[in-house]
Scaffold this motif. Structure first.
Motif, PDB file in Angstrom:
ATOM      1  N   LYS A 138       0.324   8.030   1.177  1.00 45.18           N
ATOM      2  CA  LYS A 138      -0.545   8.974   0.475  1.00 45.18           C
ATOM      3  C   LYS A 138      -0.938  10.134   1.383  1.00 45.18           C
ATOM      4  O   LYS A 138      -0.766  10.081   2.610  1.00 45.18           O
ATOM      5  CB  LYS A 138      -1.819   8.258  -0.008  1.00 45.18           C
ATOM      6  N   SER A 193       0.854  -1.194   0.000  1.00 47.42           N
ATOM      7  CA  SER A 193       0.000   0.000   0.000  1.00 47.42           C
ATOM      8  C   SER A 193       0.888   1.240   0.000  1.00 47.42           C
ATOM      9  O   SER A 193       1.740   1.406   0.881  1.00 47.42           O
ATOM     10  CB  SER A 193      -0.904  -0.018   1.241  1.00 47.42           C
ATOM     11  N   ASP A 194       0.708   2.100  -0.981  1.00 53.33           N
ATOM     12  CA  ASP A 194       1.538   3.307  -1.098  1.00 53.33           C
ATOM     13  C   ASP A 194       1.203   4.334  -0.020  1.00 53.33           C
ATOM     14  O   ASP A 194       0.046   4.446   0.415  1.00 53.33           O
ATOM     15  CB  ASP A 194       1.338   3.958  -2.463  1.00 53.33           C
ATOM     16  N   GLY A 199       3.112   4.298   4.022  1.00 54.97           N
ATOM     17  CA  GLY A 199       2.877   3.097   3.234  1.00 54.97           C
ATOM     18  C   GLY A 199       2.969   1.848   4.106  1.00 54.97           C
ATOM     19  O   GLY A 199       3.340   1.921   5.280  1.00 54.97           O
ATOM     20  N   ARG A 237       7.902  -3.952  -0.823  1.00 53.62           N
ATOM     21  CA  ARG A 237       7.799  -2.531  -0.481  1.00 53.62           C
ATOM     22  C   ARG A 237       6.863  -1.789  -1.439  1.00 53.62           C
ATOM     23  O   ARG A 237       6.788  -2.124  -2.624  1.00 53.62           O
ATOM     24  CB  ARG A 237       9.174  -1.879  -0.505  1.00 53.62           C
ATOM     25  N   PRO A 238       6.174  -0.779  -0.930  1.00 48.74           N
ATOM     26  CA  PRO A 238       5.333   0.040  -1.822  1.00 48.74           C
ATOM     27  C   PRO A 238       6.202   0.912  -2.724  1.00 48.74           C
ATOM     28  O   PRO A 238       7.407   1.053  -2.505  1.00 48.74           O
ATOM     29  CB  PRO A 238       4.522   0.896  -0.839  1.00 48.74           C
ATOM     30  N   LYS A 239       5.587   1.494  -3.730  1.00 46.98           N
ATOM     31  CA  LYS A 239       6.320   2.342  -4.672  1.00 46.98           C
ATOM     32  C   LYS A 239       6.440   3.780  -4.156  1.00 46.98           C
ATOM     33  O   LYS A 239       7.374   4.495  -4.492  1.00 46.98           O
ATOM     34  CB  LYS A 239       5.618   2.333  -6.029  1.00 46.98           C
ATOM     35  N   VAL A 240       5.468   4.201  -3.336  1.00 45.91           N
ATOM     36  CA  VAL A 240       5.480   5.563  -2.794  1.00 45.91           C
ATOM     37  C   VAL A 240       5.675   5.480  -1.282  1.00 45.91           C
ATOM     38  O   VAL A 240       4.930   4.766  -0.593  1.00 45.91           O
ATOM     39  CB  VAL A 240       4.168   6.306  -3.118  1.00 45.91           C
ATOM     40  N   HIS A 241       6.678   6.210  -0.782  1.00 48.42           N
ATOM     41  CA  HIS A 241       7.012   6.165   0.638  1.00 48.42           C
ATOM     42  C   HIS A 241       6.665   7.494   1.316  1.00 48.42           C
ATOM     43  O   HIS A 241       6.446   8.509   0.647  1.00 48.42           O
ATOM     44  CB  HIS A 241       8.499   5.852   0.811  1.00 48.42           C
ATOM     45  N   ASP A 275       8.447  10.484   0.294  1.00 47.88           N
ATOM     46  CA  ASP A 275       8.171  10.965  -1.062  1.00 47.88           C
ATOM     47  C   ASP A 275       7.051  12.013  -1.074  1.00 47.88           C
ATOM     48  O   ASP A 275       6.874  12.730  -2.070  1.00 47.88           O
ATOM     49  CB  ASP A 275       7.756   9.810  -1.982  1.00 47.88           C
ATOM     50  N   GLU A 333       7.240   0.839   7.271  1.00 52.17           N
ATOM     51  CA  GLU A 333       6.426   0.109   6.287  1.00 52.17           C
ATOM     52  C   GLU A 333       6.369  -1.391   6.563  1.00 52.17           C
ATOM     53  O   GLU A 333       5.532  -2.088   5.984  1.00 52.17           O
ATOM     54  CB  GLU A 333       6.982   0.350   4.882  1.00 52.17           C
TER      55      GLU A 333
END
Length: 319
Positions: free
Chosen positions: A63, A60-61, A73, A105-109, A112, A310
């Motif tokens: 957000k 889950s990224d 995330g 790992r998610p793509k968006v941390h 970020d 995460e």
């Protein structure tokens, strides 16, 4: 020297032979035909493979949520079929407790995202955190630290700089007990009303005093009374600190009964919740029971930094 050169030349030739396309293709064929080929006809292997999707979760990224602002995330999990098979092979039967997972790992941390306050951890993470803001209440700190130690719980103490200046030994005691420390301004002002220069001064001065007293750098900032504006959050971010708010307020400064305080928290306890408290008489009196009840509901209790990580907490198929 000549002998060394001959050995070196032999090694180069051997490496070149092993890495030829024909050899690589042959080795790949052997790997493909070895363990997987045997397992494909194995009922245990098939059972693990067929059940794997039941236990797997996508990452889950991080957000920005409309209500909760920055949400960290959360890692996904995938069943390692080979490792799980090896773990269960001795008994020859499928056992979910022996499943082996790899985390994705998610793509968006969180790092970020643009600077934004944090009110809670990820809503799927079965962990909660105690946020303990300290600017007074020295007489209750020892009891609270003893209770946390009894339950092997680590909390996040946000310290006022002026308080640390006057009580360096208590600040050291908190760190020595294994707790996290964060920045709670220097003199407890209304951060939303300060100029940018004064807000920065409050944070920098407190960071310097906390580091001088405890040898710990602050990575988290909790604005007094939860008062901030966007500029406050950006300044904290520039100083490498995340702005931390809370999900549930004990309102312990109003001196509720321990029962009222406990009910206030337990009625709102959930994944990722951050619980605000202070060193007060009702908190000291209710902390033991509160921790017991939270653990009975199968929530882990960790620092804010632990909560924001995460890493997925794996609890068999329920997670």
């Amino acid at each position: 020297m000549k002998k060394a050169m001959i050995i070196f030349g032999f090694c180069i030739a051997a490496w070149g032979f092993v890495n030829t396309p024909i050899v690589k293709q042959y080795v790949a064929g052997l790997n493909h035909q070895a363990l997987p080929a045997i397992k494909e006809t194995d009922s245990l292997y098939q059972s693990i493979k067929n059940n794997a999707p039941t236990y797997e979760k996508p990452p889950s990224d991080a957000k920005i949520d409309r209500v909760w602002k920055a949400i960290p995330g959360y890692n996904g999990i995938k069943v390692d079929i080979r490792a799980s098979y090896k773990n269960m092979k001795k008994n020859g039967v499928f056992d979910e407790k022996k499943l082996v997972f790899t985390q994705i790992r998610p793509k968006v941390h969180l790092n970020d995202l643009p600077a934004s306050p944090i009110y809670r951890g990820h809503p799927d993470k079965p962990m909660v955190s105690f946020i303990i803001n300290v600017a007074w209440g020295n007489e209750y700190l020892s009891d609270m630290l003893a209770t946390l130690k009894k339950h092997n719980v680590s909390a996040s103490f946000f310290l006022e700089g002026n308080w640390v200046k006057k009580n360096p030994e208590l600040a050291k005691m908190i760190v020595s007990a294994g707790h996290e420390v964060g920045n709670h301004s220097y003199s407890h002002p209304d951060m939303a009303k300060l100029t940018a220069a004064h807000a920065r001064e409050q944070m920098v001065k407190t960071n310097e005093i906390i580091e001088a007293s405890t040898e710990k750098k602050c990575h988290l900032f909790a604005p007094p009374s939860g008062s901030y504006r966007d500029e406050t959050v950006k300044i904290a971010d520039e100083l490498k600190m995340k702005t931390i708010m809370w999900t549930v307020d004990t309102v312990d400064w109003k001196k509720p009964t321990p029962e009222t305080l406990i009910n206030r928290v337990m009625n709102k306890i959930d994944n990722g919740v951050m619980i605000l408290m202070h060193p007060t008489e009702p908190t000291a009196a209710s902390l033991d029971r509160l921790i017991t009840l939270i653990k009975q509901k199968n929530y882990k209790i960790g620092t804010v930094s632990d909560l924001l990580k995460e890493e997925r907490i794996i609890i068999n198929k329920t997670n």
